[in-house]
Design an enzyme around this catalytic site. Sequence first.
Site, PDB file in Angstrom:
ATOM      1  N   TYR A 157       2.290  -3.218  -1.734  1.00  0.00           N
ATOM      2  CA  TYR A 157       1.225  -2.802  -1.390  1.00  0.00           C
ATOM      3  C   TYR A 157       0.125  -2.243  -2.121  1.00  0.00           C
ATOM      4  CZ  TYR A 157      -1.901  -0.677   1.878  1.00  0.00           C
ATOM      5  OH  TYR A 157      -3.118   0.043   2.646  1.00  0.00           O
ATOM      6  N   SER A 169      -7.016   1.275  -0.777  1.00  0.00           N
ATOM      7  CA  SER A 169      -6.559   1.940   0.074  1.00  0.00           C
ATOM      8  C   SER A 169      -6.179   3.476  -0.767  1.00  0.00           C
ATOM      9  CB  SER A 169      -4.892   1.535   0.444  1.00  0.00           C
ATOM     10  OG  SER A 169      -4.098   2.515   0.840  1.00  0.00           O
TER      11      SER A 169
END
Length: 255
Positions: free
Chosen positions: A161, A148
């Site tokens: 995350y 990401s």
Amino acid sequence: MRLKNKVAIITGAGSGQGKEAAKIFAAEGAHVVIAEWNEDNGKSVEKEILNTGHKATFIKTDISDENNVKELVEQVISQKHRIDILFNNAGIGFSSRSQYKMASVLETPLDDWNNILSINLNGTYLMCKHVLPIMIEQQSGNIVNNSSLNGILGVTGADAYTASKGGVVALSRVMAVDYGKYNIRVNCICPGAIDTPMIQEVLDNPEIAKNYEAGPLGRVGKPEEVAQAALFLASEESSYITGLIMPVDGGWSVV
């Protein structure tokens, strides 16, 4: 037919970027293994691919469970006798906020922290742990990990995350070094804001969506654009590329 006769496992292929990758990989000639925990989604993608005349097999998989991962790999080998491509796409993010708190280090409960890492980071590790021996024996293989933009930039508000995705980036680099001698390539994609169910709740907020559209290309990405990047890295078109950390983010990482 850039992936003709290749066997490709795609985790989290039941929706979003994984679904698009499964469709594109199959159209390019691969037999796609849809490793997905959501049975309805997995069967739906399998049916969609088979209806186009391409090859796909759905295997229900929880990538955070080592026994389940081991069973997946054993089943693929018993049926196809090889694994050429592994796209570690499965992960959880903002769409899981009802289950896990997406917040700063100070505000994230330990259980939530551990659960997020168990899927996003441990799941990638477990898939690699059980697929790599097959690829080493074959003396060939191709791993694409999906991280990401959070993995390479200091994006606030979802620290577990972010940590999990940063771990995927670092793991990709070291595996590229460790396994290149076996003719195994390892690369990593870092998507920015992509229009998938994972961030739909965020995109539905006009003020937040406006921020996402502030990058150089002025829009959020499409899941098929991430899938095309994965296809490039999974194909022989990138045969001299390994250890690459590739943003697919509309230019966000350069501003």
